[in-house]
Design a protein around this motif. Sequence first.
Motif, PDB file in Angstrom:
ATOM      1  N   PHE A 245     -27.431   7.983 -28.220  1.00 56.75           N
ATOM      2  CA  PHE A 245     -26.103   8.027 -29.029  1.00 56.75           C
ATOM      3  C   PHE A 245     -25.570   6.549 -28.695  1.00 56.75           C
ATOM      4  N   PRO A 246     -24.542   6.261 -29.160  1.00 56.91           N
ATOM      5  CA  PRO A 246     -23.620   5.126 -28.875  1.00 56.91           C
ATOM      6  C   PRO A 246     -22.936   5.266 -27.635  1.00 56.91           C
ATOM      7  N   CYS A 247     -22.863   4.208 -26.597  1.00 57.02           N
ATOM      8  CA  CYS A 247     -22.221   4.458 -25.406  1.00 57.02           C
ATOM      9  C   CYS A 247     -21.245   3.458 -25.350  1.00 57.02           C
ATOM     10  N   LEU A 248     -20.319   3.642 -24.185  1.00 61.40           N
ATOM     11  CA  LEU A 248     -19.462   2.377 -24.169  1.00 61.40           C
ATOM     12  C   LEU A 248     -19.766   1.194 -23.296  1.00 61.40           C
ATOM     13  N   LYS A 249     -19.762  -0.089 -23.502  1.00 63.95           N
ATOM     14  CA  LYS A 249     -20.269  -1.135 -22.887  1.00 63.95           C
ATOM     15  C   LYS A 249     -19.579  -1.369 -21.543  1.00 63.95           C
ATOM     16  N   LYS A 250     -18.304  -1.403 -21.550  1.00 70.12           N
ATOM     17  CA  LYS A 250     -17.531  -1.404 -20.372  1.00 70.12           C
ATOM     18  C   LYS A 250     -16.138  -0.668 -20.200  1.00 70.12           C
ATOM     19  N   PRO A 251     -16.344   0.689 -20.056  1.00 67.57           N
ATOM     20  CA  PRO A 251     -15.116   1.463 -19.960  1.00 67.57           C
ATOM     21  C   PRO A 251     -14.205   0.802 -19.015  1.00 67.57           C
ATOM     22  N   GLU A 252     -12.779   1.094 -19.172  1.00 69.45           N
ATOM     23  CA  GLU A 252     -11.639   0.558 -18.495  1.00 69.45           C
ATOM     24  C   GLU A 252     -11.484   0.569 -17.088  1.00 69.45           C
ATOM     25  N   ASP A 253     -12.184   1.959 -16.567  1.00 61.62           N
ATOM     26  CA  ASP A 253     -11.786   1.750 -15.281  1.00 61.62           C
ATOM     27  C   ASP A 253     -13.281   1.605 -14.364  1.00 61.62           C
ATOM     28  N   SER A 254     -14.251   1.107 -14.866  1.00 61.69           N
ATOM     29  CA  SER A 254     -15.165   0.631 -14.271  1.00 61.69           C
ATOM     30  C   SER A 254     -15.978  -0.828 -14.917  1.00 61.69           C
ATOM     31  N   SER A 255     -17.039  -1.063 -14.095  1.00 59.00           N
ATOM     32  CA  SER A 255     -17.638  -2.485 -14.867  1.00 59.00           C
ATOM     33  C   SER A 255     -18.684  -1.965 -15.542  1.00 59.00           C
ATOM     34  N   ALA A 256     -19.603  -0.770 -15.037  1.00 60.58           N
ATOM     35  CA  ALA A 256     -20.537  -0.150 -15.644  1.00 60.58           C
ATOM     36  C   ALA A 256     -20.625   0.154 -17.081  1.00 60.58           C
ATOM     37  N   PRO A 257     -21.487   0.147 -17.941  1.00 60.36           N
ATOM     38  CA  PRO A 257     -21.584   0.816 -19.017  1.00 60.36           C
ATOM     39  C   PRO A 257     -21.680   2.419 -18.964  1.00 60.36           C
ATOM     40  N   ARG A 258     -20.834   3.168 -19.991  1.00 54.97           N
ATOM     41  CA  ARG A 258     -20.859   4.536 -19.712  1.00 54.97           C
ATOM     42  C   ARG A 258     -21.199   5.220 -20.970  1.00 54.97           C
ATOM     43  N   CYS A 259     -22.063   6.331 -20.685  1.00 58.38           N
ATOM     44  CA  CYS A 259     -22.310   7.172 -21.960  1.00 58.38           C
ATOM     45  C   CYS A 259     -21.568   8.578 -21.620  1.00 58.38           C
ATOM     46  N   LEU A 260     -21.537   9.331 -22.789  1.00 58.96           N
ATOM     47  CA  LEU A 260     -21.129  10.561 -22.675  1.00 58.96           C
ATOM     48  C   LEU A 260     -21.836  11.440 -21.627  1.00 58.96           C
ATOM     49  N   GLY A 261     -21.462  12.678 -20.960  1.00 57.26           N
ATOM     50  CA  GLY A 261     -22.199  13.421 -19.968  1.00 57.26           C
ATOM     51  C   GLY A 261     -23.399  14.107 -20.665  1.00 57.26           C
ATOM     52  N   LYS A 262     -24.041  14.661 -19.723  1.00 62.86           N
ATOM     53  CA  LYS A 262     -25.267  15.445 -20.143  1.00 62.86           C
ATOM     54  C   LYS A 262     -25.103  16.745 -21.130  1.00 62.86           C
ATOM     55  N   SER A 263     -23.740  17.045 -21.244  1.00 71.07           N
ATOM     56  CA  SER A 263     -23.527  18.156 -22.068  1.00 71.07           C
ATOM     57  C   SER A 263     -23.295  17.618 -23.336  1.00 71.07           C
ATOM     58  N   LYS A 264     -23.304  16.438 -23.617  1.00 72.26           N
ATOM     59  CA  LYS A 264     -23.107  15.890 -25.099  1.00 72.26           C
ATOM     60  C   LYS A 264     -24.383  15.310 -25.512  1.00 72.26           C
ATOM     61  N   GLY A 265     -24.645  15.523 -26.614  1.00 72.35           N
ATOM     62  CA  GLY A 265     -25.909  15.188 -27.099  1.00 72.35           C
ATOM     63  C   GLY A 265     -27.251  16.055 -26.688  1.00 72.35           C
ATOM     64  N   ARG A 266     -27.047  17.204 -26.444  1.00 69.60           N
ATOM     65  CA  ARG A 266     -28.145  17.940 -25.996  1.00 69.60           C
ATOM     66  C   ARG A 266     -29.354  17.899 -27.044  1.00 69.60           C
ATOM     67  N   THR A 267     -30.590  18.288 -26.701  1.00 71.59           N
ATOM     68  CA  THR A 267     -31.720  18.374 -27.917  1.00 71.59           C
ATOM     69  C   THR A 267     -31.417  19.675 -28.309  1.00 71.59           C
ATOM     70  N   HIS A 268     -31.481  19.855 -29.727  1.00 70.65           N
ATOM     71  CA  HIS A 268     -31.223  21.157 -30.174  1.00 70.65           C
ATOM     72  C   HIS A 268     -32.657  21.934 -30.225  1.00 70.65           C
ATOM     73  N   PRO A 269     -32.641  23.396 -30.287  1.00 69.81           N
ATOM     74  CA  PRO A 269     -33.871  24.013 -30.367  1.00 69.81           C
ATOM     75  C   PRO A 269     -34.252  23.944 -32.126  1.00 69.81           C
TER      76      PRO A 269
END
Length: 315
Positions: free
Chosen positions: A253-277
């Motif tokens: 999935f697309p992720c943020l290169k540099k969120p406002e509150d940190s310098s590290a790139p950030r993806c959404l959490g594990k509960s977003k973008g799960r593999t579907h059965p």
Amino acid sequence: LSTLDTVNELFQAQMRCFLTIWSALKCMVFQTGTAWNSHAPNLRAWKTYLEGPCPPSAPVLLTCRDHAFLCMPSMDSSSNHRQLGGRYHIGYLQLRGACISLCLNVMPKTLDGQVTMEKTPSYFVTNEAPQRIHAMAKDIKLIVVVRNPVTRAISDYTQTLSKKPEIPTFEVLAFKNRTLGLIDASWSAIRIGIYALHLENWLQYFPLSQILFVSGERLIVDPAGEMAKVQDFLGLKRVVTEKHFYFNKTKGFPCLKKPEDSSAPRCLGKSKGRTHPRIDPDVIHRLQKFYKPFNMMFYQMTGQDFQWEREEGDK
Ligand SMILES: Nc1ncnc2c1ncn2[C@@H]1O[C@H](COP(=O)(O)OS(=O)(=O)O)[C@@H](OP(=O)(O)O)[C@H]1O
């Protein structure tokens, strides 16, 4: 807010307030869900009072920004626990008003140039929400993210499955009678995807010009494009652009290169973008057929073609 001690401290600080509304509190309400969010203006309280069922007894903790309110049951419970319309209690309605006032008192003012946002996906499918939100702020702007209702149903099922692995298969839950091909539209995973039905409810209160429909599919393939529409709709300068996103191959999935509150790139959490059965293709096909007329109605109502039928044809 992480410890019970802190909750207690906050509770002590709120005792005076609490005492002043004591007489108004007839029953107590709360379903904490996720504990606390100290970042954005937290309207979790609103969610609770707009949607929550009222438990008959036991104290409840209401959290609103960095404040905690403990709501207690009234001693004279009999009249207050009478059910209204099978869902709410008299005391609950009084408490709702009292606690919303409490919550508003601890909310910071929205300053010029700031936009206050609240995100509760279930409002879209909550019958009472349009009327209540209209009564609160009739000029409010509404953003609805929609995706192919079949994928949405599978995503919804995947989320429940992750919490309750013992539930029946998707194929079983989707049908009232599989032999007859009768879809179970009362199953929430399916009912929620009948977008035209829910939108009709909102259009009784809000003009289409106050609602932005974001394509969930486009949000994945072109997040910057969809974000541009969101920023325009909100009357904001286009600050979030393509340069803020990258495609993370591991996450898929697309992720943020540099969120406002940190310098590290950030993806959404594990509960977003799960593999579907894997779902039986025949069931998917039947669901596509079931949704087609509702989708068409939805395209007509919104003036937008989300192309969910084309997706199916492409497969
Ligand atoms: N960038 C990015 N990263 C991860 N996931 C993304 C992203 N963009 C959209 N999506 C899709 O968002 C789906 C989860 O959103 P939800 O609607 O369930 O979120 S919410 O909890 O209701 O707010 C989630 O659904 P699932 O794939 O079923 O998990 C994703 O498909």
